[in-house]
Design a protein around this motif. Sequence first.
Motif, short mmCIF file in Angstrom:
data_model
loop_
_atom_site.label_atom_id
_atom_site.label_comp_id
_atom_site.label_asym_id
_atom_site.label_seq_id
_atom_site.Cartn_x
_atom_site.Cartn_y
_atom_site.Cartn_z
N SER A 85 42.86 46.94 40.65
CA SER A 85 42.19 46.97 42.01
C SER A 85 41.78 48.35 42.56
O SER A 85 41.64 48.44 43.70
N GLN B 37 49.44 44.82 36.66
CA GLN B 37 48.59 45.39 37.30
C GLN B 37 48.36 46.91 36.58
O GLN B 37 49.38 47.52 36.12
N HIS C 116 45.47 40.65 45.42
CA HIS C 116 44.42 41.51 44.98
C HIS C 116 43.24 40.78 44.29
O HIS C 116 42.00 41.10 44.38
N ASN D 266 38.59 47.59 39.99
CA ASN D 266 38.09 46.16 40.59
C ASN D 266 37.65 45.14 39.53
O ASN D 266 36.67 44.24 39.87
#
Length: 186
Positions: A47, A108, A133, A71
């Motif tokens: 993210s 993540q 996210h 992203n």
Amino acid sequence: MQIFRLLVIAAAIFLTGCAATGPRYAEVEASFPTLRSGYGRLIIYRSGGLGAAVQPDIKLNGEIIGKSQPNGFFFVDRAAGKYTVSARTEVETVLDTELVEGRTTYVQSSITIGLFVGHPRLTLQSENAAVQHLPRLAYTGGIPVAPRTPRAKAVNNTAAVSADERNRPSGPVTLDDLSGLLPPAR
């Protein structure tokens, strides 16, 4: 002062070009393929944050499955079992996880400060943390997904299934199977 402004503008342009592009999770989630029996799904996302230009390969048991792009997110489906997720820049980061049949595991990816280049960091996340996210992240994976296409539902009525689908051999998905999902050549 003028040189400083130019450097800031150049850095902003460079870092903007490093962010993932593509359809957003919220647009493509409905078109993810249904998990096959005995399989689990692994979603890896990043993210943003520090080190936008650092985009290490992500490996699953040594096989490259995607890139850690700011992203962005991607997913893979694999047989349920234990796996090792890894990423490497000047150091290698390893995360052991287990894919559970019919479930999604979320990892993540991020970049932390390193000596010469940022270090990758992989952390297991709960579904609740990941869904905070994912909606704004861009799809960067290799499996074709179409924005706003409803997920295929299992059909119990064989009369509603086309002859091509009934006669299609079961087994691994091939490029021929996926060709109908790709946009026409320009």
